[in-house]
Design a protein around this motif. Structure first.
Motif, mmCIF file in Angstrom:
data_model
loop_
_atom_site.group_PDB
_atom_site.id
_atom_site.type_symbol
_atom_site.label_atom_id
_atom_site.label_comp_id
_atom_site.label_asym_id
_atom_site.label_seq_id
_atom_site.Cartn_x
_atom_site.Cartn_y
_atom_site.Cartn_z
ATOM 1 N N VAL A 1 -3.415 -10.829 -0.571
ATOM 2 C CA VAL A 1 -2.228 -10.491 -0.376
ATOM 3 C C VAL A 1 -1.336 -10.515 -1.639
ATOM 4 O O VAL A 1 -0.319 -9.776 -1.874
ATOM 5 N N ALA A 2 -1.121 -11.840 -1.934
ATOM 6 C CA ALA A 2 -0.018 -12.188 -3.116
ATOM 7 C C ALA A 2 -0.434 -11.461 -4.209
ATOM 8 O O ALA A 2 0.461 -10.688 -4.886
ATOM 9 N N ALA A 3 -1.337 -11.238 -4.693
ATOM 10 C CA ALA A 3 -1.958 -10.429 -5.762
ATOM 11 C C ALA A 3 -1.683 -9.027 -5.588
ATOM 12 O O ALA A 3 -1.218 -8.256 -6.556
ATOM 13 N N ILE A 4 -1.875 -8.363 -4.595
ATOM 14 C CA ILE A 4 -1.534 -6.984 -4.175
ATOM 15 C C ILE A 4 -0.048 -6.845 -4.119
ATOM 16 O O ILE A 4 0.249 -5.681 -4.778
ATOM 17 N N ALA A 5 0.738 -7.593 -3.514
ATOM 18 C CA ALA A 5 2.044 -7.166 -3.607
ATOM 19 C C ALA A 5 2.548 -7.692 -5.330
ATOM 20 O O ALA A 5 3.566 -6.671 -5.462
ATOM 21 N N ALA A 6 2.268 -8.358 -6.039
ATOM 22 C CA ALA A 6 2.394 -8.361 -7.387
ATOM 23 C C ALA A 6 1.840 -7.341 -8.010
ATOM 24 O O ALA A 6 2.979 -6.726 -8.977
ATOM 25 N N MET A 7 0.815 -6.660 -7.739
ATOM 26 C CA MET A 7 0.645 -5.258 -8.676
ATOM 27 C C MET A 7 1.231 -4.160 -8.020
ATOM 28 O O MET A 7 1.698 -3.256 -8.931
ATOM 29 N N ALA A 8 1.855 -4.140 -6.675
ATOM 30 C CA ALA A 8 2.692 -2.992 -6.453
ATOM 31 C C ALA A 8 4.009 -3.118 -7.097
ATOM 32 O O ALA A 8 4.720 -2.164 -7.646
ATOM 33 N N LYS A 9 4.486 -4.459 -7.419
ATOM 34 C CA LYS A 9 5.737 -4.540 -8.215
ATOM 35 C C LYS A 9 5.728 -4.068 -9.678
ATOM 36 O O LYS A 9 6.404 -3.416 -10.197
ATOM 37 N N ALA A 10 4.306 -4.538 -10.290
ATOM 38 C CA ALA A 10 4.071 -4.170 -11.502
ATOM 39 C C ALA A 10 3.895 -2.757 -11.787
ATOM 40 O O ALA A 10 4.298 -2.176 -12.818
ATOM 41 N N LEU A 11 3.511 -2.077 -10.937
ATOM 42 C CA LEU A 11 3.091 -0.720 -10.994
ATOM 43 C C LEU A 11 4.866 0.046 -10.919
ATOM 44 O O LEU A 11 4.915 0.882 -11.616
ATOM 45 N N ARG B 1 0.694 -1.190 -0.081
ATOM 46 C CA ARG B 1 -0.084 0.097 0.045
ATOM 47 C C ARG B 1 0.916 1.557 0.067
ATOM 48 O O ARG B 1 0.632 2.389 -0.945
ATOM 49 N N LYS B 2 1.872 1.194 0.851
ATOM 50 C CA LYS B 2 2.833 2.286 0.864
ATOM 51 C C LYS B 2 3.712 2.587 -0.486
ATOM 52 O O LYS B 2 3.573 3.603 -0.707
ATOM 53 N N GLN B 3 4.024 1.539 -0.910
ATOM 54 C CA GLN B 3 4.852 1.526 -2.180
ATOM 55 C C GLN B 3 3.920 2.188 -3.562
ATOM 56 O O GLN B 3 4.123 3.027 -4.135
ATOM 57 N N ILE B 4 2.543 1.842 -3.399
ATOM 58 C CA ILE B 4 1.779 2.331 -4.501
ATOM 59 C C ILE B 4 1.460 3.689 -4.360
ATOM 60 O O ILE B 4 1.489 4.311 -5.052
ATOM 61 N N ALA B 5 1.029 4.033 -2.959
ATOM 62 C CA ALA B 5 0.823 5.416 -2.627
ATOM 63 C C ALA B 5 2.020 6.355 -3.090
ATOM 64 O O ALA B 5 1.884 7.391 -3.600
ATOM 65 N N GLY B 6 3.193 5.907 -2.779
ATOM 66 C CA GLY B 6 4.431 6.769 -3.096
ATOM 67 C C GLY B 6 4.480 6.853 -4.523
ATOM 68 O O GLY B 6 5.044 7.886 -4.887
ATOM 69 N N LEU B 7 4.447 5.737 -5.348
ATOM 70 C CA LEU B 7 4.508 5.985 -6.584
ATOM 71 C C LEU B 7 3.398 7.149 -7.341
ATOM 72 O O LEU B 7 3.900 7.474 -8.231
ATOM 73 N N LEU B 8 2.551 7.277 -6.594
ATOM 74 C CA LEU B 8 1.505 7.987 -7.273
ATOM 75 C C LEU B 8 1.559 9.521 -6.386
ATOM 76 O O LEU B 8 0.695 10.528 -6.738
ATOM 77 N N GLY B 9 2.318 9.546 -5.548
ATOM 78 C CA GLY B 9 2.494 10.903 -4.508
ATOM 79 C C GLY B 9 1.186 10.914 -3.626
ATOM 80 O O GLY B 9 1.069 12.320 -3.566
ATOM 81 N N LYS B 10 0.841 9.952 -3.168
ATOM 82 C CA LYS B 10 -0.241 9.886 -2.332
ATOM 83 C C LYS B 10 0.161 9.380 -1.005
ATOM 84 O O LYS B 10 1.144 9.077 -0.820
ATOM 85 N N ILE C 1 -5.065 4.770 -0.338
ATOM 86 C CA ILE C 1 -5.387 3.724 -1.119
ATOM 87 C C ILE C 1 -5.848 2.367 -0.640
ATOM 88 O O ILE C 1 -5.847 1.970 0.586
ATOM 89 N N PHE C 2 -6.948 2.064 -1.336
ATOM 90 C CA PHE C 2 -7.805 0.872 -0.828
ATOM 91 C C PHE C 2 -7.905 -0.176 -2.077
ATOM 92 O O PHE C 2 -8.238 -0.071 -3.223
ATOM 93 N N PHE C 3 -7.513 -1.331 -1.392
ATOM 94 C CA PHE C 3 -7.365 -2.500 -2.263
ATOM 95 C C PHE C 3 -8.964 -2.898 -2.780
ATOM 96 O O PHE C 3 -9.749 -3.079 -2.039
#
Length: 381
Positions: free
Chosen positions: A240-250, A49-58, A63-65
């Motif tokens: 959790v696994a899909a969320i972690a993969a999504m953060a990596k992909a983003l 969640r923190k990684q996705i938010a940081g990548l988007l400047g939020k 961020i809600f999955f």
């Protein structure tokens, strides 16, 4: 095989798949559990969640999955409607929104809400003056997509943000599903945007996972109630696994965004110019900054889109008839109809959607096959 249908879904990054497999096999605890296995999952969940938010400047609390773009859109539209119904029941969506937004609005209409549809011009852009004229004292929500999924027109989110700048009681939602990695985030995540929807499989994550950005302080009713996950706004055990993969992909997508967009735009320009040199071709997607660099929609005179799709498929080249979500219904592209294109011409439309995975060799092969298909349709044309 040549895959030119990336707006429908992308091929998962190998790194994202490895992340998914590692997390799924090694960190399988329920994040809501109190024991150590649950704590491990929680740490992965919150790090993602923190990684996705940081990548988007939020902020990570924004961020809600979710399960993907459709759920994120449904939640944004219905959640705002239910939360703010006591203040008003008027909602505005554009006439070219994805079915996840338009069908949600249509359903709300059956529940007593008043829905207005903002028209678009002949190029596929929301008419700002018409949108402004639709605003009312009881308007509670405006929902406009960032990038149109059928022709790639980049909507004027910054201008709409200015239009709504002095109207804080109106929630502004942006469907950003087709925007990640295709246009700069500054074009669709303005300070005025309150909600934005995202889908992992559009940027090389696995399917079945996405997220909703919700600006801090903005209220929205939950669609899923139960165990209180996602700050009691979206109850269900997190994937959790899909969320972690999504953060990596983003991260991978945004890390190479600048160079990828240049490459993709060049490929689109070559295809565009070659198609434009043929007399019986209608091109619906322009070149330039007003359109996403990856989407090119065109039609061959008097030839239905599905015929063209199957003709290319015989050569293992995969394109689509505009939106994947409505292609099997056999309906003409709704965006084109809203633009004033006749149904006969709209039914010819097919969409090429490119990605960094594609290369100039594939473009050359596509154009070779295109000429063969074009020649075969001479009698029909």
């Amino acid at each position: 095989m040549i895959y030119f249908d990336n707006s429908a879904t992308t091929i998962p990054y190998p790194e994202a798949l490895r992340t998914y497999q590692e997390v799924a096999s090694k960190i399988w605890g329920n994040p809501s559990s109190l024991h150590n296995l649950g704590s491990q999952s929680t740490r992965i969940l919150e790090a993602s969640r923190k990684q996705i938010a940081g990548l988007l400047g939020k902020d990570s609390k924004e961020i809600f999955f979710t399960s993907g773009g459709t759920e994120s859109d449904n939640w944004a539209i219905k959640g705002v409607a239910f939360e703010k119904a006591r203040y008003g029941k008027h909602i505005i969506v554009s006439d070219i929104e994805h079915p996840a937004v338009k069908e949600s609005a249509k359903w709300l209409s059956s529940q007593g809400f008043d829905i207005s549809y903002a028209p678009v011009d002949a190029r596929g852009f929301v008419d700002l003056e018409a949108l402004a004229a639709l605003l009312r004292p009881d308007t509670i929500l405006v929902s406009i997509m960032a990038v149109n999924n059928e022709i790639g027109s980049v909507q004027p989110i910054q201008e709409i943000s200015q239009l709504l700048a002095d109207k804080p009681t109106i929630t502004f939602h942006v469907d950003a599903v087709q925007a990640i990695g295709k246009i700069p985030t500054s074009l669709y995540l303005t300070d005025r945007v309150d909600l934005a929807s995202f889908s992992g499989h559009k940027f090389h994550a696995v399917r079945g996972v996405g997220f909703l950005y919700k600006k801090a302080g903005k209220k929205i009713a939950p669609l899923l109630t139960g165990g209180g996950q996602e700050s009691d706004l979206r109850s269900t055990t997190e994937n959790v696994a899909a969320i972690a993969a999504m953060a990596k992909a983003l991260r991978l997508t945004l890390d190479k965004e600048e160079q990828s967009l240049v490459k993709i735009a060049k490929m689109k320009a070559i295809i565009h110019d070659e198609l434009a040199s043929h007399q019986d071709i209608t091109i619906f997607s322009e070149k330039g900054e007003d359109f996403a660099p990856n989407i090119l929609t065109f039609g061959i005179k008097n030839v239905r889109g599905e015929v063209i799709v199957h003709a290319f498929e015989e050569h293992e080249i995969y394109i689509s008839t505009t939106s994947a979500c409505s292609s099997k219904a056999g309906k003409p592209a709704g965006t084109l109809i809203s633009m004033g294109v006749s149904s006969k011409i709209a039914q010819t439309a097919v969409r090429i959607s490119l990605d960094d995975d594609n290369d100039m060799g594939q473009v050359e092969q596509f154009l070779t096959i295109f000429k063969q298909v074009y020649d075969k349709t001479k009698k029909v044309r």
